[in-house]
Design a protein around this motif. Structure first.
Motif, PDB file in Angstrom:
ATOM      1  N   UNK A   1      22.228   5.872  -5.004  1.00  0.00           N
ATOM      2  CA  UNK A   1      21.537   5.292  -5.984  1.00  0.00           C
ATOM      3  C   UNK A   1      19.699   5.912  -6.369  1.00  0.00           C
ATOM      4  N   UNK A   2      18.988   6.168  -4.786  1.00  0.00           N
ATOM      5  CA  UNK A   2      18.293   7.343  -4.866  1.00  0.00           C
ATOM      6  C   UNK A   2      18.257   8.517  -4.789  1.00  0.00           C
ATOM      7  N   UNK A   3      19.764   9.714  -5.171  1.00  0.00           N
ATOM      8  CA  UNK A   3      19.949  10.657  -4.669  1.00  0.00           C
ATOM      9  C   UNK A   3      19.798  11.118  -3.475  1.00  0.00           C
ATOM     10  N   UNK A   4      19.754  10.641  -2.229  1.00  0.00           N
ATOM     11  CA  UNK A   4      18.611  10.919  -1.158  1.00  0.00           C
ATOM     12  C   UNK A   4      19.949  12.390  -0.305  1.00  0.00           C
ATOM     13  N   UNK A   5      19.717  12.393   0.757  1.00  0.00           N
ATOM     14  CA  UNK A   5      20.609  13.453   1.405  1.00  0.00           C
ATOM     15  C   UNK A   5      20.887  12.611   2.405  1.00  0.00           C
ATOM     16  N   UNK A   6      21.545  13.449   3.269  1.00  0.00           N
ATOM     17  CA  UNK A   6      22.029  12.648   4.971  1.00  0.00           C
ATOM     18  C   UNK A   6      22.337  13.426   5.693  1.00  0.00           C
ATOM     19  N   UNK A   7      22.296  13.236   6.651  1.00  0.00           N
ATOM     20  CA  UNK A   7      23.489  14.252   7.479  1.00  0.00           C
ATOM     21  C   UNK A   7      23.736  13.570   8.707  1.00  0.00           C
TER      22      UNK A   7
ATOM     23  N   UNK B   1       0.736  -1.075  -0.021  1.00  0.00           N
ATOM     24  CA  UNK B   1       0.018   0.410   0.180  1.00  0.00           C
ATOM     25  C   UNK B   1       1.049   1.299  -0.132  1.00  0.00           C
ATOM     26  N   UNK B   2       2.185   1.115   0.205  1.00  0.00           N
ATOM     27  CA  UNK B   2       2.705   2.136   0.129  1.00  0.00           C
ATOM     28  C   UNK B   2       3.589   2.892  -0.793  1.00  0.00           C
ATOM     29  N   UNK B   3       3.738   3.600  -1.569  1.00  0.00           N
ATOM     30  CA  UNK B   3       4.365   3.859  -3.370  1.00  0.00           C
ATOM     31  C   UNK B   3       5.859   3.813  -2.451  1.00  0.00           C
ATOM     32  N   UNK B   4       6.547   4.385  -3.851  1.00  0.00           N
ATOM     33  CA  UNK B   4       8.133   5.208  -3.344  1.00  0.00           C
ATOM     34  C   UNK B   4       7.879   6.367  -4.035  1.00  0.00           C
ATOM     35  N   UNK B   5       8.715   7.142  -2.764  1.00  0.00           N
ATOM     36  CA  UNK B   5       8.199   8.707  -3.394  1.00  0.00           C
ATOM     37  C   UNK B   5       7.577   9.111  -2.234  1.00  0.00           C
ATOM     38  N   UNK B   6       6.247   8.176  -1.050  1.00  0.00           N
ATOM     39  CA  UNK B   6       4.985   8.793  -0.601  1.00  0.00           C
ATOM     40  C   UNK B   6       5.595   9.398   0.900  1.00  0.00           C
ATOM     41  N   UNK B   7       5.116  10.423   0.841  1.00  0.00           N
ATOM     42  CA  UNK B   7       5.640  11.336   2.205  1.00  0.00           C
ATOM     43  C   UNK B   7       4.659  10.713   3.389  1.00  0.00           C
ATOM     44  N   UNK B   8       5.182  10.398   3.978  1.00  0.00           N
ATOM     45  CA  UNK B   8       4.402  10.440   5.885  1.00  0.00           C
ATOM     46  C   UNK B   8       4.649  10.879   7.070  1.00  0.00           C
ATOM     47  N   UNK B   9       3.751  12.008   8.086  1.00  0.00           N
ATOM     48  CA  UNK B   9       4.011  12.338   9.073  1.00  0.00           C
ATOM     49  C   UNK B   9       4.236  11.470  10.021  1.00  0.00           C
ATOM     50  N   UNK B  10       4.932  11.315  11.010  1.00  0.00           N
ATOM     51  CA  UNK B  10       5.229  10.692  11.887  1.00  0.00           C
ATOM     52  C   UNK B  10       6.099  11.377  12.791  1.00  0.00           C
TER      53      UNK B  10
ATOM     54  N   UNK C   1      10.187   9.514   3.886  1.00  0.00           N
ATOM     55  CA  UNK C   1       9.951   9.639   2.460  1.00  0.00           C
ATOM     56  C   UNK C   1       9.804   8.102   2.317  1.00  0.00           C
ATOM     57  N   UNK C   2       9.066   7.120   1.933  1.00  0.00           N
ATOM     58  CA  UNK C   2       8.742   5.886   1.647  1.00  0.00           C
ATOM     59  C   UNK C   2       9.557   5.628   0.480  1.00  0.00           C
ATOM     60  N   UNK C   3      10.955   4.897   0.502  1.00  0.00           N
ATOM     61  CA  UNK C   3      11.592   4.423  -1.046  1.00  0.00           C
ATOM     62  C   UNK C   3      11.642   2.779  -0.881  1.00  0.00           C
ATOM     63  N   UNK C   4      11.951   2.623  -1.849  1.00  0.00           N
ATOM     64  CA  UNK C   4      11.342   0.892  -2.480  1.00  0.00           C
ATOM     65  C   UNK C   4      12.814   0.821  -2.845  1.00  0.00           C
TER      66      UNK C   4
END
Length: 890
Positions: A295-301, A244-253, A263-266
């Motif tokens: 691979x998904x060009x995500x940032x990190x801290x 049910x969760x798709x790639x790129x979906x944002x979830x507040x938690x 952000x959901x990443x597959x």
RNA sequence: GGUCGCUUAGCUCAGUUGGUUAGAGCACUGCAUUCACAUUGCAGGGGUCGGUGGUUCGAGUCCACCAGCGACCACCA
């Protein structure tokens, strides 16, 4: 000296220092001197080997002694054989290991860190320490009797080697194979430096494993303190639980420091069967996460600072060391109700710095790398460094690794090889030959239009002009050791005489534990810079363990100091203990009993010398006349042992060489021939044989053999060390004889196998199955086939049953054999065997005449006769058995 | 999880491409020893070569599976 004056027991202390000095002063460790003084011919073939440079971190241990024993034995053998033999000694600055050792000494003794000193002051301290270690090590190398050429001694950090290092760096840099980049590296917060993948040692540790509520997901981690910045939640694309969760979906938690958006990443790298199949990533502090993020060009801290403490991003936990922070964060999460479960008994691997540092913290940092997967042109083809490293090792390549199974290990390692991080943030080592300058105008002011840009210069020497600052980092120690086979021979001057004469080197002998660190890197460097292999053969020795198979360590108190042993029992006994019963690649067990038994043998040799010393006789090297059967037998055995030891040495089978030689010396010579000699008195032969024995032993036990030589003067040469290896026409003769012996042996086996398959058939018939003659088993010798064919004929003669499967062929033509089954007349068989015996006797005589070597001929053919006789007896017994069998059923 | 290796005498280990009766050191038993050597010599005991199957005329050696042990590599959060 009169033999009666010779002490009853060999005392190594009397001799060893004195003899080593004599060898060293003779200059014969240097192949040039050997040529000058006529010991080696100018056009002799070369044999070269570099000493794996011991680290200047302390002193030599049993493993070094094993290395020296193997290498010295081989080197001395080649020198005696007349090869231009070069063995280059040296030491390794061992960058990080040495620096951390000195740092810990300073901390212990003065309570200071390196930052209490200037870089120069600190380096002075390290250099002084390194010098002391060096002196101790070279002393120890001498004590073990190693015949290294001290005039060519090298140090990985000396001027010549440093020049080679800078040249190598610049060439790789110019070719685009060295690059600087922000990559995840292994950071040691304790030593404040990066370390390479290979220097990491993983240890199992039990630590709690936390299951945490992360929005709708449950994630698991053993390191909650890194989770502050986790805003990507990753799962396998095919995991139906999370479809049910798709790639790129944002979830507040709700998370550690409040509400965040995730952000959901597959990604396929997630293992659905592990934990809940969901994880969050921390790209800055985890290599896998880093890859996913790339691979998904995500940032990190960055969460954890280079000092191992949490950064301000951690809010209230900022400044806390890891373990403390972990505890408090879990407390907070528990309060928030986000801790689902804690598994207290989870075992996982933690990474530590094997060079004496602390717990590794992965960090992203700007570092220098060697690109192992980048293509470049070589001889018109596009290749990578990885491919170059494979080239010489694969089947048909120039390098043989002993034992062979390590080739697989080597390839496996190369497959998993990532870019090699070569920069270190320590002070001791080769400074990276790169300089930076902030862009300035002519008057030295920073230019405003190019603000932030930095000019970079890479060169073998510092750039001209002002304002240049050298990169503060130093190079991984293996960068310089990788050049060792040729930096020691004068490279980068490719016309240097030593380089031309001695590279590629013949042998590299080292412990299997540094196959990757060192061996692989030498192959890389040599293949890249010289387009050739650094050595032809790699001999890997094992780890030295105690009698119970444990590693030697100070804390166990089971270390055997080679120097202590040598002091008491002699270096020869120590060396022999490390050679006998050991094979490449397998660990070496060392025990007091073994050392004692080798000491006893040393003394046996010494007392043989005392006995031989009482005999008069010529000192000629010509083979004396054999006066008795015992003499003949001794000469034959002597020929065999010379050939055998030579062959084993050529194949680096040191243990077999030593063991066979000891059996011969103690069993055949001392216990048997010497006793015979007391009756028969062939003094000339006794001295001649003992002289050969002493030469054969010299590579393994240089001291006692030289001491004997100096005492008895069995031949005219001044030093046994450069006496001629016993290699004369006899050897060739013996080898030929051995082949013939093998041939005869196979004939016997052929005959015996025919006999062995008798069985009595209930239908009153004796069935015999005759098998014989495969090319593989019986060799390709014509004579063998002739002989076997004759046997087959006889079978056919009596055969009444046409053999169904009389000819079977397996595996193509390589393995063909005849299978004939038939009924034979036992009386006829007996007659035939009688004839065969006569023939065998005749054959023995004719062989004897043909070979014309009494030392061999009175053995093998006679054996044939004896064996045939035994077969005849066996047949007679079978005949009797058959007779009674027939009587009982009729 | 992957890879590689090991298992042979009481102990520690050799055994090169399959080949005659499987070896060594230490330990053990008996005897000897003024004669080069007690740091010695002679003689001897001790092995289903981890197990099961297979290939082969023949297997400690080659193949398959199993058991026990070990090492190395690896990104199980």
């Amino acid at each position: 000296m009169e033999p009666t004056d010779i002490p009853k027991a060999y005392d190594p202390k009397e001799w060893e220092t004195k003899l080593y000095q004599k060898w060293e002063e003779s200059g014969f460790f240097n192949p040039d001197t050997c040529i000058e003084k006529g010991v080696t011919k100018t056009d002799a073939k070369t044999f070269s080997i570099v000493l794996p440079p011991p680290n200047v971190t302390g002193h030599l241990h049993a493993g070094h002694a094993a290395m020296l024993a193997v290498e010295d034995s081989i080197v001395r053998y080649h020198r005696m054989k007349g090869d231009r033999t070069l063995w280059i000694p040296g030491t390794d600055h061992a960058a990080i290991a040495t620096q951390s050792k000195v740092e810990s000494i300073i901390r212990k003794e003065e309570g200071k860190t390196r930052h209490d000193f200037t870089r120069g002051e600190f380096l002075d301290r390290v250099n002084r320490f390194a010098q002391d270690s060096h002196d101790r090590i070279t002393h120890q190398v001498r004590k073990m009797g190693s015949s290294v050429d001290w005039s060519r001694e090298a140090y990985t950090l000396d001027e010549k080697r440093s020049f080679a290092v800078r040249t190598a760096f610049k060439r790789l840099y110019d070719d685009g194979l060295i690059y600087q980049g922000d990559r995840i590296v292994n950071w040691d917060p304790e030593l404040q430096t990066t370390v390479s993948d290979d220097e990491i040692e993983r240890k199992e540790e039990k630590s709690p494993f936390y299951y945490l509520q992360y929005g709708p997901f449950v994630i698991s981690t053993s390191r909650p303190e890194t989770k502050f910045g986790d805003k990507y939640v990753v799962m396998h694309p095919n995991d139906e639980r999370y479809a049910e969760y798709i790639h790129g979906q944002k979830i507040s938690l709700e998370w550690i420091s409040g509400t965040i958006t995730a952000t959901v990443i597959k990604d396929e790298s997630v293992d659905p069967s592990f934990g809940t199949g969901v994880m969050t990533i921390t790209p800055w502090h985890d290599a896998v996460d880093f890859d996913i993020a790339e691979r998904h060009t995500l940032d990190g801290e960055q969460i954890i600072g280079f000092d191992g403490k949490l950064l301000p991003i951690a809010g209230p936990f900022s400044g806390l060391p890891i373990l403390e922070a972990r505890k408090k964060i879990i407390e907070l999460l528990t309060e928030k109700g986000l801790v689902v479960k804690i598994d207290e008994n989870y075992v996982h691997n933690i990474a530590t710095n094997s060079r004496g540092g602390g717990l590794i913290e992965p960090q992203i940092k700007k570092q220098w790398f060697i690109a192992v997967n980048k293509e470049f042109e070589r001889d018109g083809d596009m290749v990578t460094l990885k491919q170059l490293m494979r080239r010489p090792v694969r089947p048909g390549g120039e390098i043989t690794i002993l034992p062979k199974q390590f080739e697989k290990v080597y390839f496996h390692w190369i497959d998993n090889l990532r870019d090699w991080c070569i920069s270190r943030q320590i002070w001791f080592g080769h400074r990276i030959p790169v300089w930076y300058k902030k862009p300035t105008t002519d008057n030295g002011q920073l230019t405003t239009d190019r603000k932030g840009e930095i000019e970079m210069y890479c060169g073998v020497e510092a750039p001209e002009g002002d304002g240049w600052e050298q990169d503060p980092d130093t190079l991984d120690t293996w960068f310089s050791s990788g050049l060792w086979t040729f930096s020691t021979l004068g490279w980068p001057d490719e016309k240097a005489k030593d380089f031309v004469d001695y590279h590629p080197t013949s042998l590299l002998e080292t412990g299997y534990d540094i196959l990757f660190f060192w061996v692989a890197r030498m192959i890389l460097m040599s293949e890249y810079f010289l387009n050739t292999q650094p050595f032809d053969t790699v001999y890997l020795h094992g780890l030295v363990r105690d009698s119970q198979g444990r590693k030697m360590s100070k804390s166990l108190g089971n270390t055997i100091d080679p120097l202590d042993v040598s002091e008491v029992h002699g270096a020869d006994a120590m060396r022999l203990s490390l050679l006998s019963g050991t094979t490449p690649g397998n660990d070496i067990r060392l025990s007091d009993e073994k050392i004692l038994s080798m000491r006893n043998f040393t003394n046996k040799l010494w007392n043989l010398a005392r006995y031989v010393g009482t005999m008069s006789g010529d000192t000629g090297t010509a083979e004396p006349e054999a006066k008795s059967d015992a003499d003949k037998d001794l000469i034959q055995k002597l020929d065999t042992i010379v050939a055998s030891v030579t062959r084993h040495l050529d194949h680096y089978e040191l243990s077999m060489a030593v063991d066979e030689l000891r059996d011969f010396t103690w069993g055949d010579f001392a216990d048997w021939y010497v006793e015979t000699h007391k009756v028969e008195h062939n003094d000339a032969l006794l001295r001649y044989a003992f002289d050969i024995i002493i030469r054969l032993w010299h590579p393994f036990m240089p001291f006692v053999t030289e001491a004997i030589h100096q005492t008895l003067h069995l031949d005219e040469s001044e030093l046994l060390m450069v006496a001629k290896w016993p290699e004369n026409e006899n050897i060739r003769k013996t080898t030929a004889n051995e082949n013939r012996f093998a041939l005869v042996k196979n004939i016997i086996i052929g005959i015996r196998n025919v006999r062995a398959t008798y069985r009595i058939d209930p239908a009153k018939k004796l069935i015999v199955s005759a098998y014989g003659g495969s090319e593989k088993a019986f060799g390709e010798n014509e004579l063998v086939f002739k002989r076997l064919a004759r046997i087959s004929e006889i079978r056919h003669m009596d055969s009444q049953v046409p053999p169904k499967d009389s000819l079977r062929i397996q595996s193509g033509l390589l393995y063909a054999y005849l299978h004939i089954e038939g009924i034979i007349d036992i009386e006829a068989e007996r007659t035939r065997l009688g004839k065969e015996l006569a023939e065998a006797e005749k054959y023995a005589t004719s062989l004897e005449a043909k070979l014309g070597n009494p030392s061999f001929t009175d053995r093998a053919p006679v054996t044939v006769v004896a064996q045939t006789k035994a077969t005849l007896d066996e047949t007679n017994a079978k005949a009797d058995e058959l007779r009674s069998h027939l009587a009982s059923i009729s």
